[in-house]
Design an enzyme around this catalytic site. Structure first.
Site, PDB file in Angstrom:
ATOM      1  N   LYS A 173       0.830  -1.202   0.000  1.00 22.32           N
ATOM      2  CA  LYS A 173       0.000   0.000   0.000  1.00 22.32           C
ATOM      3  C   LYS A 173       0.862   1.249   0.000  1.00 22.32           C
ATOM      4  O   LYS A 173       1.821   1.357   0.768  1.00 22.32           O
ATOM      5  CB  LYS A 173      -0.932  -0.021   1.211  1.00 22.32           C
ATOM      6  CG  LYS A 173      -1.925  -1.178   1.171  1.00 22.32           C
ATOM      7  CD  LYS A 173      -2.754  -1.269   2.426  1.00 22.32           C
ATOM      8  CE  LYS A 173      -1.940  -1.758   3.603  1.00 22.32           C
ATOM      9  NZ  LYS A 173      -2.781  -2.026   4.794  1.00 22.32           N
ATOM     10  N   THR A 204      -8.607   8.671   9.337  1.00 25.74           N
ATOM     11  CA  THR A 204      -7.886   7.524   8.778  1.00 25.74           C
ATOM     12  C   THR A 204      -7.615   6.414   9.786  1.00 25.74           C
ATOM     13  O   THR A 204      -6.872   5.479   9.482  1.00 25.74           O
ATOM     14  CB  THR A 204      -6.545   7.979   8.164  1.00 25.74           C
ATOM     15  OG1 THR A 204      -5.776   8.644   9.176  1.00 25.74           O
ATOM     16  CG2 THR A 204      -6.783   8.923   6.992  1.00 25.74           C
ATOM     17  N   GLY A 206      -7.929   3.033  11.386  1.00 25.29           N
ATOM     18  CA  GLY A 206      -8.503   1.775  10.938  1.00 25.29           C
ATOM     19  C   GLY A 206      -8.532   1.584   9.440  1.00 25.29           C
ATOM     20  O   GLY A 206      -9.253   0.726   8.924  1.00 25.29           O
ATOM     21  N   THR A 207      -7.722   2.332   8.719  1.00 21.34           N
ATOM     22  CA  THR A 207      -7.795   2.290   7.264  1.00 21.34           C
ATOM     23  C   THR A 207      -7.351   0.956   6.678  1.00 21.34           C
ATOM     24  O   THR A 207      -7.966   0.442   5.752  1.00 21.34           O
ATOM     25  CB  THR A 207      -6.940   3.419   6.663  1.00 21.34           C
ATOM     26  OG1 THR A 207      -5.603   3.290   7.172  1.00 21.34           O
ATOM     27  CG2 THR A 207      -7.486   4.786   7.042  1.00 21.34           C
ATOM     28  N   GLY A 208      -6.262   0.394   7.208  1.00 20.86           N
ATOM     29  CA  GLY A 208      -5.794  -0.882   6.682  1.00 20.86           C
ATOM     30  C   GLY A 208      -6.778  -2.008   6.927  1.00 20.86           C
ATOM     31  O   GLY A 208      -6.936  -2.905   6.088  1.00 20.86           O
ATOM     32  N   CYS A 209      -7.450  -1.974   8.078  1.00 20.95           N
ATOM     33  CA  CYS A 209      -8.463  -2.990   8.385  1.00 20.95           C
ATOM     34  C   CYS A 209      -9.551  -3.006   7.323  1.00 20.95           C
ATOM     35  O   CYS A 209      -9.994  -4.060   6.861  1.00 20.95           O
ATOM     36  CB  CYS A 209      -9.102  -2.715   9.745  1.00 20.95           C
ATOM     37  SG  CYS A 209      -7.951  -2.610  11.129  1.00 20.95           S
TER      38      CYS A 209
END
Length: 270
Positions: A173, A204, A206-209
């Protein structure tokens, strides 16, 4: 209805972890289930405390899910200790789980360390080889590859190194000042960029979750990996672009509505 399972930690503020995963999976049209690896006391400003479940209780949760409602895809998020990772790997092998999306949550956006150092090695040896795709951000890709990433070419080399070493696809990412939110997919030697424009949105947490859960949802519905990533990135961009801020008090919240007006978890590719 297709099904998806999230194996991750709980976030009491609702912005990341299991809570974000269940919201994302539901909005993306699959039946969402959860196996909780830890309880966390956190909010958008940081992690205050972590309380792990026992290995036996983790196993009981996984057995309860797989013996009744088999998931069509599995997303693995925060798992902080070696023993828990070993249980997850053993149970996934036992049930021959498919469409595994591994989000190697090592450090929170706030800087809090979420994985013990020894657990990283277990993750690499036992989880990554069975994953359909692993979704590291730039710092996580540096840890997994042992390389420094400063530009797009570095992303390619790091992702190829991880993919070759562990036999899984890699979605590296962008963000973290490397590029304008462009994500790189390396799958069986093929390279594909998913270009995006950075959205100036403070929400932003918790964005990767959210990204990894959206990918798992799409894999569960039968899309191939490339299309699953494209749809997930489109979903996240729409949520971020809505710019809805429900923050009250000291910390910004990261809730939004998707382009169809459905409640969604705002996200990005960091």
């Amino acid at each position: 209805m297709k099904t998806a399972l999230s194996i991750a930690g709980s976030d009491c503020s609702g912005g990341a972890g299991i809570q974000a995963d269940l919201k994302t999976m539901t909005v993306n049209g699959v039946y969402a289930m959860s196996v909780i690896t830890a309880l966390t006391a956190q909010n958008t400003t940081g992690v205050r405390a972590i309380s792990e479940v026992s290995p036996d209780f983790l196993k009981q949760q996984m057995d309860a899910v797989f013996e009744d409602i088999r998931p069509d895809a599995v997303k693995i998020g925060m798992v902080s200790s070696e023993k828990l990772i070993e249980v997850i790997a053993e149970r996934l092998r036992f049930y021959q789980a498919q469409n595994i999306v591994a989000d190697p949550v090592m450090v929170a956006t706030s800087g809090a360390r979420l994985m013990q150092e020894g657990a990283v090695e277990i993750l690499k040896r036992q989880i990554l080889p069975m994953a359909r795709v692993v979704t590291p951000n730039i710092p996580e890709a540096e840890i997994l590859s042992g390389r420094t990433i400063c530009n797009g070419q570095d992303m390619i080399e790091a992702a190829r190194s991880i993919s070759d070493r562990y036999g899984c696809a890699v979605l590296c990412k962008g963000g973290h000042s490397i590029n304008d939110a462009n994500d790189l997919l390396v799958d069986q030697g093929e390279i594909q960029w998913f270009c995006g424009k950075r959205i100036d949105n403070p929400n932003t947490h918790g964005t990767g979750c959210t990204l990894s859960s959206a990918i798992a949802s799409n894999l569960a519905k039968g899309y191939d990996l490339s299309e699953s990533v494209r749809l997930a990135k489109e979903y996240i961009s729409g949520a971020l672009g809505a710019m809805l801020d429900l923050g009250k008090g000291s910390g910004p919240m990261n809730h939004a509505f998707d382009l169809k007006g459905n409640y969604a978890e705002a996200s990005a590719s960091e």
